[in-house]
Design a protein around this motif. Structure first.
Motif, PDB file in Angstrom:
ATOM      1  N   SER A 101      15.576 -28.868 -49.601  1.00  0.00           N
ATOM      2  CA  SER A 101      13.553 -28.632 -49.603  1.00  0.00           C
ATOM      3  C   SER A 101      13.323 -27.457 -49.270  1.00  0.00           C
ATOM      4  O   SER A 101      12.363 -27.547 -49.576  1.00  0.00           O
ATOM      5  CB  SER A 101      13.590 -30.375 -48.689  1.00  0.00           C
ATOM      6  N   ILE A 102      13.397 -27.374 -48.059  1.00  0.00           N
ATOM      7  CA  ILE A 102      12.843 -26.084 -47.786  1.00  0.00           C
ATOM      8  C   ILE A 102      13.111 -25.116 -48.684  1.00  0.00           C
ATOM      9  O   ILE A 102      12.390 -24.147 -49.290  1.00  0.00           O
ATOM     10  CB  ILE A 102      13.768 -25.636 -46.103  1.00  0.00           C
ATOM     11  N   ALA A 103      14.733 -24.456 -49.119  1.00  0.00           N
ATOM     12  CA  ALA A 103      14.567 -23.341 -50.737  1.00  0.00           C
ATOM     13  C   ALA A 103      13.917 -24.331 -51.893  1.00  0.00           C
ATOM     14  O   ALA A 103      13.213 -22.978 -52.147  1.00  0.00           O
ATOM     15  CB  ALA A 103      16.190 -24.228 -50.897  1.00  0.00           C
ATOM     16  N   GLU A 104      13.342 -25.438 -51.866  1.00  0.00           N
ATOM     17  CA  GLU A 104      12.866 -25.584 -52.849  1.00  0.00           C
ATOM     18  C   GLU A 104      11.160 -25.927 -53.070  1.00  0.00           C
ATOM     19  O   GLU A 104      10.434 -26.467 -53.971  1.00  0.00           O
ATOM     20  CB  GLU A 104      13.192 -26.868 -54.070  1.00  0.00           C
ATOM     21  N   PHE A 109       9.979 -34.531 -46.271  1.00  0.00           N
ATOM     22  CA  PHE A 109      11.218 -34.653 -46.796  1.00  0.00           C
ATOM     23  C   PHE A 109      12.056 -36.116 -45.444  1.00  0.00           C
ATOM     24  O   PHE A 109      10.840 -35.930 -45.043  1.00  0.00           O
ATOM     25  CB  PHE A 109      12.413 -33.786 -45.954  1.00  0.00           C
ATOM     26  N   GLU A 110      12.563 -37.046 -46.252  1.00  0.00           N
ATOM     27  CA  GLU A 110      12.610 -38.526 -45.607  1.00  0.00           C
ATOM     28  C   GLU A 110      13.808 -39.158 -46.153  1.00  0.00           C
ATOM     29  O   GLU A 110      14.598 -39.064 -47.520  1.00  0.00           O
ATOM     30  CB  GLU A 110      11.732 -39.147 -45.802  1.00  0.00           C
ATOM     31  N   SER A 111      14.747 -39.216 -45.089  1.00  0.00           N
ATOM     32  CA  SER A 111      16.716 -39.345 -45.960  1.00  0.00           C
ATOM     33  C   SER A 111      16.406 -41.129 -44.706  1.00  0.00           C
ATOM     34  O   SER A 111      16.795 -40.451 -43.340  1.00  0.00           O
ATOM     35  CB  SER A 111      17.448 -38.342 -45.921  1.00  0.00           C
ATOM     36  N   GLU A 112      17.471 -41.358 -44.851  1.00  0.00           N
ATOM     37  CA  GLU A 112      18.223 -41.761 -43.488  1.00  0.00           C
ATOM     38  C   GLU A 112      19.547 -42.042 -43.106  1.00  0.00           C
ATOM     39  O   GLU A 112      20.396 -41.141 -44.200  1.00  0.00           O
ATOM     40  CB  GLU A 112      18.000 -43.719 -44.274  1.00  0.00           C
ATOM     41  N   SER A 128      12.318 -38.271 -40.868  1.00  0.00           N
ATOM     42  CA  SER A 128      11.135 -37.964 -41.866  1.00  0.00           C
ATOM     43  C   SER A 128      10.731 -36.182 -41.044  1.00  0.00           C
ATOM     44  O   SER A 128      10.123 -36.478 -40.441  1.00  0.00           O
ATOM     45  CB  SER A 128       9.255 -38.787 -42.010  1.00  0.00           C
ATOM     46  N   ILE A 129      10.840 -35.440 -42.060  1.00  0.00           N
ATOM     47  CA  ILE A 129       9.908 -33.656 -41.698  1.00  0.00           C
ATOM     48  C   ILE A 129       8.826 -33.360 -42.659  1.00  0.00           C
ATOM     49  O   ILE A 129       8.968 -33.894 -44.517  1.00  0.00           O
ATOM     50  CB  ILE A 129      11.000 -33.094 -41.671  1.00  0.00           C
ATOM     51  N   THR A 130       7.627 -32.647 -42.178  1.00  0.00           N
ATOM     52  CA  THR A 130       6.498 -32.502 -43.033  1.00  0.00           C
ATOM     53  C   THR A 130       7.087 -30.875 -42.925  1.00  0.00           C
ATOM     54  O   THR A 130       7.259 -30.406 -42.102  1.00  0.00           O
ATOM     55  CB  THR A 130       4.983 -32.338 -42.960  1.00  0.00           C
ATOM     56  N   PHE A 131       6.983 -29.799 -44.092  1.00  0.00           N
ATOM     57  CA  PHE A 131       8.012 -28.244 -43.634  1.00  0.00           C
ATOM     58  C   PHE A 131       6.137 -27.745 -44.568  1.00  0.00           C
ATOM     59  O   PHE A 131       5.845 -28.168 -44.763  1.00  0.00           O
ATOM     60  CB  PHE A 131       8.158 -28.067 -44.456  1.00  0.00           C
ATOM     61  N   VAL A 142       7.733 -30.405 -36.987  1.00  0.00           N
ATOM     62  CA  VAL A 142       8.197 -31.886 -36.477  1.00  0.00           C
ATOM     63  C   VAL A 142       8.332 -32.894 -36.953  1.00  0.00           C
ATOM     64  O   VAL A 142       8.329 -32.818 -38.672  1.00  0.00           O
ATOM     65  CB  VAL A 142       5.971 -32.558 -36.038  1.00  0.00           C
ATOM     66  N   VAL A 143       9.363 -33.626 -36.363  1.00  0.00           N
ATOM     67  CA  VAL A 143      10.551 -34.524 -36.919  1.00  0.00           C
ATOM     68  C   VAL A 143      10.986 -35.810 -36.062  1.00  0.00           C
ATOM     69  O   VAL A 143      10.759 -35.422 -34.988  1.00  0.00           O
ATOM     70  CB  VAL A 143      12.130 -34.190 -36.485  1.00  0.00           C
ATOM     71  N   THR A 144      10.258 -36.904 -37.118  1.00  0.00           N
ATOM     72  CA  THR A 144      10.550 -38.057 -36.591  1.00  0.00           C
ATOM     73  C   THR A 144      11.223 -39.187 -36.981  1.00  0.00           C
ATOM     74  O   THR A 144      11.760 -39.221 -38.366  1.00  0.00           O
ATOM     75  CB  THR A 144       8.931 -38.826 -37.322  1.00  0.00           C
ATOM     76  N   LEU A 145      11.702 -39.498 -36.056  1.00  0.00           N
ATOM     77  CA  LEU A 145      13.161 -40.268 -36.451  1.00  0.00           C
ATOM     78  C   LEU A 145      12.341 -42.240 -36.158  1.00  0.00           C
ATOM     79  O   LEU A 145      12.498 -42.645 -34.638  1.00  0.00           O
ATOM     80  CB  LEU A 145      14.057 -40.124 -35.765  1.00  0.00           C
ATOM     81  N   THR A 146      13.003 -42.870 -37.014  1.00  0.00           N
ATOM     82  CA  THR A 146      12.266 -43.984 -37.149  1.00  0.00           C
ATOM     83  C   THR A 146      13.287 -44.939 -37.336  1.00  0.00           C
ATOM     84  O   THR A 146      14.267 -44.386 -37.966  1.00  0.00           O
ATOM     85  CB  THR A 146      11.619 -44.640 -38.343  1.00  0.00           C
TER      86      THR A 146
END
Length: 961
Positions: A101-104, A109-112, A128-131, A142-146
């Motif tokens: 995601s960073i390279a592109e 980015f969001e993933s389980e 969930s990450i916002t770059f 900021v990385v959120t973990l739900t």
């Protein structure tokens, strides 16, 4: 204020929030992109060690209280110190996708994935990450973990509930319908109405078909009609309108015919079952299986699943390759069936340990791959729980770390080598012939080698810790201050660019200046931050002095070269002019020689033949003498023939009698005798535009080029094209389809075999023309001559005009005879009729006087006079007004063709008969075109000339011979 407010919100929010530094990860990816990596996902899959290294580059700056609670920690410190306990092997795959995601340049980015609390409890979480944009800093991400564990459990419970629901509805949800024998609804269908919402008025007869999806309607109607006709079982699968959900739903329908006692169909009865939920579940299952297979096939390593007895039930493609066993043979087999006994035993023991531990195990296993080498892999083995929460399967993933192992070994070796090189570098810097010093980020000296001490006059102890700029670079040679901000070497600290071979001036301890050439490079720490600069310099005083002396020598050399160049150009122009004059002189001499041969040698040979004939007529000869005189006459005839041929080769008569165009055609005929067939094409050419010297130049050049074709092209055909170009130019192109020549052939004038083309170019340029060469290997050559029709003309060499000739001279012989002997008896007869007045024009006195005596024997001819050239002929005609002018075509001053043209223009009644010793068709055509009524050759008889004259005046002299 805003940041404090945001901090309070983060601290109080109920989801896990992590603040992380991705700047070093971003730098790693940018470096890979600079090295040419484009497919980052494929690269990371092939290089799991890079993913591992990138994980270590992430710095976790802070976590909020909800994170501490989620993972069962007592404090932030405990959580941050125990990160290796909470991340499972599955997390590596999620991190790989984060890197992609960073390279592109994806900003979200969001993933389980699955994590583990510090107490060992598995957690299902949503990352969930916002770059930020690529050009902004990645130091605070900021990385959120739900926690979605409950949701996952609820989804599992929902799936189980839906399964039970589908089983129940499959048993009881159905719709029964009946029709008459023709398939029509003839009684109300309450179940149908309840399901589709159609009223009885809407569904009666065949109205029920409108509740079927439009895309399925035609097919189902066709099937229903076919079943009614064939009276067989009716089945279909399609979509039917469902009023409650306001949508079409999939149904399965089945209808059977009910027969009467006589066997005829009385009615149809059927049932529709709603299978929408089952259809969607099957589709979801197919998509899930597809995603699973896709995921497993694109994993950066091996993946497999075994049952509790150790039998393989799944393996991805990389596992097939490494295990060297295709899936159809792998499934159902155990490790003992595939691998050597010791390897299988080790794998089996690791499986057992994974089943004992809830979180699985991570070990390093070795296995020989298909390349024949022993590979090391990080293997994660873990239990896969069934619906009862107990292990049902054993999963495994392996990532090849052989390259990393090798890299670690290489790293150890490189560290040893680095220490050795460091010691070597220290020795080199101490003994190098250039000055070297280093400064830190503030410009303060941190190292000085001995050569720098010698050049600057300062000792290392005096310079260390001090500003080098203030010591050796603080002012210009004129004494004005030199700000450090303008110092090129110091700029490297700011821009990080390498500066090479920059020339400047340094100051010694004693205050003297000396010129230097220096290179400056940045020094970076392990984080790629510039921490200093290294400068290497050398004293270039001697070089500067040498350069100054060299510039002086260069200026003197340039002056001498320019002088010599002017002299060479002047010499070249003189040589060109001389070459042109030599060429013209050669042609004039050839013309003079041809004229002399014709006027003297040929005449003497003619007289010799006449004397021999007189001898034979007046002196009786013995048989032996007769033979000798015959042989002598043959010898004289051969001498005449050879002389005329030589004269033709020396100076072509057509060149001066008919102009360049006709001369080229004459030249083409001559070249055929040498074995070269030449086609001549003339278009839009005005002969009067060219002076004589330019005509000669073009003719000679074309002749030279044709001989070149014959000698070098390897073909026996050529084409000559001539036309008048734009701007008063004449263009002549000589083309062939031979072997071709190099494009620089015009520059090879002094090489053997190329002098002819070079000479042509020189002569053309001397007259303001040019030569254009186009050639290709195997495709032939085209040499184009371009010459202005007017321009500066080299000085001419005055020579007498050339006299024309032919290979026969019967009349010339007769004329010569009768100029020296008595008139022969007249074959004619006297007549009182008016005689024909004849004027004879020829520049050879012998021929003119002899011909006059021959014609005077005819009583009906009156020789009124003669003329020596064309100009005299026009003047005499204006005075004597003869009836006939016998005109030689080749004469000086004004040739016979132009004289004929002038006479016919002024006195149309006067007849002109052309005479020539040449038999070229071009000269005959030119003479007739000028106005001559007849054209005869001098090798004819006097009778032929007499008859031609009489034929012109037949009505006036009827009956004459």
């Amino acid at each position: 204020m805003i940041e404090e407010h945001c901090r309070k919100i983060i601290e109080g929010v109920g989801i896990s929030i992590w603040e992380e530094d991705f700047s070093r990860v971003k730098a790693l990816i940018d470096g890979l992109a600079a090295e040419g990596v484009r497919d980052f996902r494929g690269y990371f899959i092939e290089h799991p060690d890079v993913v591992e290294r990138a994980i270590g580059l992430v710095s976790i700056l802070d976590v909020n209280p909800a994170s501490v609670t989620m993972f069962g920690a007592t404090s932030r410190v405990e959580l941050l110190q125990s990160l290796h306990h909470i991340f499972l092997p599955e997390t590596h795959l999620v991190f790989l996708e984060e890197l992609v995601s960073i390279a592109e340049h994806q900003q979200f980015f969001e993933s389980e994935t699955v994590l583990k609390t510090l107490r060992g409890v598995r957690l299902h979480v949503l990352f969930s990450i916002t770059f930020p944009p690529p050009d902004q800093s990645f130091d605070r991400i900021v990385v959120t973990l739900t926690d979605i564990t409950q949701r996952k459990r609820a989804e599992e419970a929902l799936r189980e509930s839906e399964e039970r629901y589908r089983s129940l509805t499959a048993a009881i949800t159905s719709m029964v319908w009946t029709t008459d024998a023709k398939g029509r609804f003839v009684t109300p269908q309450q179940a149908w109405t309840a399901y589709t919402g159609q009223s009885w008025e809407q569904l009666r007869e065949f109205g029920w078909s409108k509740a079927i999806h439009p895309d399925d309607r035609e097919t189902i109607q066709h099937m229903w009609n076919a079943a009614c006709v064939s009276e067989t079982l009716f089945e279909f699968f399609g979509r039917l309108w469902h009023a409650s959900s306001n949508a079409y739903r999939h149904v399965e329908a089945r209808g059977v015919p009910i027969r009467s006692a006589d066997g005829t169909v009385r009615e149809w009865i059927g049932r529709c079952i709603d299978v929408e939920d089952r259809t969607q579940a099957e589709q979801a299952l197919r998509e899930s299986e597809h995603r699973f297979n896709k995921f497993m096939q694109h994993m950066p390593g091996l993946a497999w699943i075994k049952d509790l007895q150790g039998h393989y039930v799944y393996a991805n493609e990389p596992a097939e390759l490494v295990f060297q066993t295709p899936r159809e043979r792998l499934y159902g087999k155990t490790d003992e069936d595939i691998f050597p006994r010791d390897v299988a035993a080790r794998f089996k023991e690791n499986d057992r340990q994974a089943l004992i531990s809830e979180s699985g195990v991570q070990v390093v296993e070795t296995l020989k791959h298909q390349d024949g080498m022993l590979h090391h892999s990080i293997v994660s083995k873990f239990p896969i729980l069934g619906s009862d929460g107990r292990p049902a399967l054993i999963g495994g993933m392996a990532i090849d770390i052989t390259a990393r192992k090798q890299a670690e070994q290489l790293l150890l070796e490189s560290e040893s080598e680095a220490r050795r090189l460091l010691a070597l570098n220290q020795t080199i810097m101490m003994n190098m012939g250039e000055g070297l010093y280093t400064i830190d980020s503030k410009g303060l000296v941190t190292y000085v080698n001995p050569e720098a001490e010698r050049l600057l006059g300062w000792t290392s102890g005096e310079l260390l810790g001090r500003s080098m700029h203030q010591m050796a670079h603080y002012k210009y040679p004129d004494g004005s201050p030199f700000p450090i901000e303008e110092c090129a070497g110091f700029q490297v600290l700011r821009n990080g660019n390498v500066l090479r071979d920059f020339e400047d001036t340094f100051i010694r301890k004693d205050g003297s200046y000396f010129p230097v050439s220096f290179s400056s490079s940045p020094l970076r720490d392990q984080h790629d931050k510039i921490v200093g600069v290294v400068i290497v310099f050398q004293d270039i005083t001697q070089r500067k002095q040498a350069e100054q002396e060299l510039r002086r020598w260069k200026d003197e050399l340039e002056d001498r070269v320019q002088t010599r160049t002017r002299e060479l150009l002047s010499s070249k122009n003189r040589l060109r002019s001389l070459a042109s004059q030599l060429s013209l002189t050669e042609e004039h001499q050839r013309r003079k020689l041809a004229s002399d041969l014709h006027d003297y040698l040929v005449q003497l040979l003619v007289v010799g033949r006449m004397k021999l004939r007189e001898l034979k007529e007046h002196v009786p000869l013995s048989p032996e003498a007769e033979i000798l005189t015959g042989e002598l006459e043959d010898v004289l005839q051969q001498a005449l023939t050879y002389s005329r041929t030589t004269i033709a080769e020396l100076s072509p008569p057509a060149l001066y009698e008919t102009g360049l165009a006709v001369s080229l055609k004459w030249l083409a005929e001559r070249m055929e005798k040498h074995g070269l067939r030449v086609e001549v094409h003339i278009s839009d050419y005005q002969a009067s535009h060219l002076s004589e010297d330019r005509v000669i130049l073009l003719f000679q050049s074309v002749r030279e080029l044709l001989f070149n074709v014959l000698k070098h092209a390897g073909v026996y055909e050529a084409t000559v094209r001539m036309s008048s170009g734009q701007g008063g130019e004449v263009w002549i192109a000589v083309e062939d389809r031979g072997t071709g020549m190099h494009a620089d052939a015009l520059q090879q004038g002094m090489e053997p075999g190329h002098l002819g083309l070079f000479a042509v170019q020189e002569r053309m340029e001397a007259m303001g023309g040019r030569v254009e060469l186009t050639s290709a290997s195997g495709k032939g050559t085209c040499v184009k001559l371009v010459l202005p029709t007017h321009g500066s003309i080299p000085a001419k060499v005055n020579t007498p005009p050339r006299k024309a000739f032919s290979e026969q001279a019967t009349w010339a012989e007769q004329g010569a005879i009768h100029s020296q002997f008595e008139k022969i008896p007249s074959p004619g007869h006297t007549s009182e009729k008016p005689r024909i007045r004849v004027l004879l024009v020829d520049d050879h006195v012998m021929f003119r006087k002899g011909m006059q005596k021959l014609l005077e024997q005819y009583q009906d001819l009156e020789m009124v006079g003669d003329a020596n050239d064309g100009e005299e002929a026009v003047m005499v005609v204006s005075q004597l007004k003869p009836d006939v002018v016998v005109m030689d075509n080749n004469m000086p001053n004004l040739n016979g063709i132009e004289a004929t043209r002038e006479i016919c223009r002024q006195w149309p009644a006067i007849k002109v008969i052309g005479l020539s010793m040449n038999d070229e068709t071009e000269i005959r055509a030119a003479m007739l075109d000028a106005g001559a009524v007849e054209y005869l050759q001098k090798n004819g008889t006097v009778t032929e000339l007499y008859q031609a004259i009489c034929a012109l005046f037949k009505s006036r002299h009827n009956g004459l011979d």
